[in-house]
Write a protein that holds these residues in place. Structure first.
Motif, PDB file in Angstrom:
ATOM      1  N   THR A 146       0.793  -1.059   0.124  1.00 19.97           N
ATOM      2  CA  THR A 146      -0.115  -0.296   0.460  1.00 19.97           C
ATOM      3  C   THR A 146       0.587   1.371  -0.006  1.00 19.97           C
ATOM      4  N   ASP A 147       0.164   2.166  -1.163  1.00 17.61           N
ATOM      5  CA  ASP A 147       1.252   3.535  -0.965  1.00 17.61           C
ATOM      6  C   ASP A 147       0.517   4.913   0.093  1.00 17.61           C
ATOM      7  N   ARG A 148       1.104   5.498   1.172  1.00 15.24           N
ATOM      8  CA  ARG A 148       0.461   6.417   1.776  1.00 15.24           C
ATOM      9  C   ARG A 148       1.612   7.745   1.347  1.00 15.24           C
ATOM     10  N   ARG A 149       0.394   8.947   1.196  1.00 14.21           N
ATOM     11  CA  ARG A 149       1.974  10.372   1.731  1.00 14.21           C
ATOM     12  C   ARG A 149       1.176  10.521   3.011  1.00 14.21           C
ATOM     13  N   THR A 150       2.909  10.968   3.342  1.00 15.62           N
ATOM     14  CA  THR A 150       3.081  11.372   4.402  1.00 15.62           C
ATOM     15  C   THR A 150       2.670  13.088   4.811  1.00 15.62           C
ATOM     16  N   GLN A 151       2.991  13.314   5.980  1.00 17.04           N
ATOM     17  CA  GLN A 151       2.691  14.867   5.705  1.00 17.04           C
ATOM     18  C   GLN A 151       3.843  15.921   5.126  1.00 17.04           C
ATOM     19  N   THR A 152       4.085  15.057   4.750  1.00 16.10           N
ATOM     20  CA  THR A 152       5.835  16.345   4.006  1.00 16.10           C
ATOM     21  C   THR A 152       5.414  15.765   3.111  1.00 16.10           C
ATOM     22  N   LEU A 153       4.873  14.651   2.497  1.00 12.20           N
ATOM     23  CA  LEU A 153       4.088  14.434   0.631  1.00 12.20           C
ATOM     24  C   LEU A 153       4.783  13.391  -0.012  1.00 12.20           C
ATOM     25  N   GLN A 154       6.118  12.883   1.481  1.00 12.67           N
ATOM     26  CA  GLN A 154       6.602  11.536   0.320  1.00 12.67           C
ATOM     27  C   GLN A 154       5.807  10.512   0.325  1.00 12.67           C
ATOM     28  N   THR A 155       6.044   9.469  -0.852  1.00 19.72           N
ATOM     29  CA  THR A 155       5.158   8.388  -0.897  1.00 19.72           C
ATOM     30  C   THR A 155       6.170   7.541  -0.023  1.00 19.72           C
ATOM     31  N   VAL A 156       5.565   6.586   1.045  1.00 14.07           N
ATOM     32  CA  VAL A 156       6.308   5.502   1.167  1.00 14.07           C
ATOM     33  C   VAL A 156       5.368   4.530   1.154  1.00 14.07           C
ATOM     34  N   SER A 157       6.087   2.646   1.456  1.00 10.73           N
ATOM     35  CA  SER A 157       4.883   1.484   0.887  1.00 10.73           C
ATOM     36  C   SER A 157       5.213   0.441   1.821  1.00 10.73           C
ATOM     37  N   ASP A 158       4.075   0.156   2.466  1.00  7.67           N
ATOM     38  CA  ASP A 158       4.606  -1.013   3.393  1.00  7.67           C
ATOM     39  C   ASP A 158       3.159  -2.046   2.975  1.00  7.67           C
ATOM     40  N   PHE A 159       3.076  -3.101   3.570  1.00  5.33           N
ATOM     41  CA  PHE A 159       1.709  -3.593   3.505  1.00  5.33           C
ATOM     42  C   PHE A 159       0.709  -3.199   3.726  1.00  5.33           C
ATOM     43  N   GLY A 160       0.185  -3.197   3.992  1.00  2.00           N
ATOM     44  CA  GLY A 160      -1.665  -2.268   4.738  1.00  2.00           C
ATOM     45  C   GLY A 160      -2.842  -2.636   4.536  1.00  2.00           C
ATOM     46  N   PHE A 161      -3.574  -2.230   3.682  1.00  2.00           N
ATOM     47  CA  PHE A 161      -4.467  -3.669   2.769  1.00  2.00           C
ATOM     48  C   PHE A 161      -4.583  -4.488   3.038  1.00  2.00           C
ATOM     49  N   TRP A 162      -5.434  -5.398   2.997  1.00  2.00           N
ATOM     50  CA  TRP A 162      -5.029  -6.423   2.263  1.00  2.00           C
ATOM     51  C   TRP A 162      -5.190  -6.859   0.438  1.00  2.00           C
TER      52      TRP A 162
END
Length: 485
Positions: free
Chosen positions: A259-275
């Motif tokens: 799953t891709d998520r945006r940080t509050q500094t608008l960076q994109t981070v990815s990890d296992f999140g949604f199934w």
């Protein structure tokens, strides 16, 4: 979680201990029927049945605090946080159970804000820690959302026909016997820690703490929902194991897509999140009009979401699928309520809807296909049974955003959510004529040498697959918006 068309489904929990002959495992079985305790050695298996109230939301009975206070929480693979209403939440938005922290000796408040937004509403409050028990297994110092206000989650409940109501407490309601009103006291999220709404740092949700605190032997859970017309006691969830009696054939596995998520500094981070898994198309077989396959140019995430009553496909994909399956003369689109009304007699047809998924991040020539009879996807709107209904709806509806595989499809398959190997397993549920196959017509094995099924086929690239789109962006207005520091 996309909480819509909710009525009520609960899980009451009890304890049973058991020893498996070939492999000793510790698991928590949460079917929702009877309550009993049996002792057989030191390995734990706790039983309780899922309760299906008119085929809508599935709830799990959870005890919070010391002494415990009971809550019925929606079982949700589409979110990660557990939250309950606090004592300060007004009756107008928290009409049922509320947690009284003054009556618990283990409640620890915090000042960290808890804010989460779903498809139709939101919940706000702070995080806290408490002793939480499910199926006899207790996690101490569990972080959870302590809610002081909600909007359109516990009230203004949407029904299938488009009306809404606010539940009330009746004299017949208690922790083991439920009245006719919808009951949901909060959400029981089963997503990865990365998916939690905590802005300070992801934390271990209840399920992940079960393994961390050695309450279960394997970091997996499996779900059997039964068919939509099996009202009352019907299905189960097992923390730490699989029930081989609840599916046919063998379990096929697909890698979880990051799953891709945006940080509050608008960076994109990815990890296992949604199934979620890599989807590559939708097909119709034995269609009343014709057989078709809508193929995607690239794989896209399919989110497995038990917190969503219906399933969601893009309009451009769904319209030709519905037309091919039943023909234009047997279906009409309700623009106001965004669903397809369908002739109830279509449930007698041999048509099948097929969800086609890839075992890699690329389009596969040997995909895994979930083939669901159309009868599983036709819901009565004016009676409790399709056979007596005069008005029915189709269980997949149009969306402009993320594709959700909701309860309407998940009821047809037995589901295994494996956080050890970051994969989702599916097989045809015993309550359905659904099948799960690969392109060669074979299924993958569920447990390797644990049974007499064929040798397990491991998914490729299970640890490296990533989404091709920004999940956080596509879920705005559909599930919830998340931020990290």
């Amino acid at each position: 979680m996309k909480i819509q068309y909710a009525a009520g489904l609960l899980i009451s929990l009890a304890a049973t201990n058991t020893v498996f002959a070939q492999e000793e495992v510790t698991l928590l079985r949460v079917p929702m029927t009877k309550k009993h305790t049996t002792l057989r050695g030191i390995h734990h298996k706790r039983d309780a049945n899922l309760y299906n109230d008119y085929g809508s939301i599935y709830l799990i009975n959870v005890q919070v605090g010391t002494p415990p206070q009971n809550f019925e929480l929606a079982l949700d693979t589409g979110s990660a946080d557990l939250w309950i209403p606090g004592s300060l939440c007004p009756n107008s938005v928290c009409p049922l159970a509320r947690f009284n922290e003054k009556n618990s000796t283990t409640f620890v408040p915090s000042t960290e804000a808890f804010n989460i937004t779903y498809g139709i509403g939101n919940a706000h409050g702070t995080y806290a820690t408490e002793t939480i028990t499910v199926a006899g297994a207790t996690v101490e110092n569990q972080k959870f959302g302590y809610v002081d206000t909600t909007q359109n989650i516990l009230t203004d409940v949407q029904t299938l026909e488009g009306s809404s109501y606010t539940p009330t407490v009746s004299s017949g309601d208690n922790s083991s016997t439920y009245g006719t009103d919808f009951r949901m006291d909060g959400i029981f999220g089963l997503g990865y820690p990365f998916l939690t709404a905590s802005v300070s740092r992801p934390y271990n949700p209840f399920f992940f703490n079960l393994k961390a605190q050695n309450k279960i032997s394997k970091n997996i859970f499996s779900i059997y929902l039964n068919n939509a017309e099996s009202y009352g006691n019907s299905g189960e969830i097992i923390f730490g194991g699989i029930d081989e009696s609840k599916y046919t054939g063998a379990i096929s596995y697909l890698p979880v897509v990051k799953t891709d998520r945006r940080t509050q500094t608008l960076q994109t981070v990815s990890d296992f999140g949604f199934w979620q898994v890599n989807g590559q198309g939708i097909s119709v077989k034995n269609g009343l009009e014709k057989d078709i396959q809508v193929k995607f140019d690239n794989t896209v995430p399919f989110v497995f979401d038990t917190g969503t009553t219906l399933s969601y496909l893009p309009t451009s994909v769904l319209e030709p699928i519905v037309d091919a399956a039943v023909g234009k003369a047997n279906v009409a689109y309700d623009k106001v309520n965004n669903y397809f009304q369908i002739r109830c007699s279509m449930a007698k047809e041999n048509t099948r809807i097929e969800v086609v998924m890839s075992t890699t991040a690329e389009i596969s020539t040997t995909p895994i296909t979930m083939s669901v009879p159309i009868a599983d996807l036709i819901f009565p709107m004016d009676t409790e049974q399709v056979s007596t209904a005069s008005v029915c709806m189709f269980g997949i509806v149009p969306t402009a955003g993320t594709i959700f595989i909701g309860e309407s499809l998940l009821r047809s398959v037995y589901q295994v959510y494996d956080a050890e190997l970051n994969r989702i397993g599916i097989a045809g549920a015993v309550s359905s004529n659904a099948t799960v196959t690969n392109a060669a017509g074979n299924s993958n094995d569920s447990n390797g040498s644990d049974n007499n099924q064929p040798k397990q086929v491991e998914p490729k690239s299970s640890m490296t697959s990533t989404t091709k789109s920004n999940t956080m962006v596509t879920l705005v207005g559909l599930a919830f918006t998340l931020y990290l520091i």
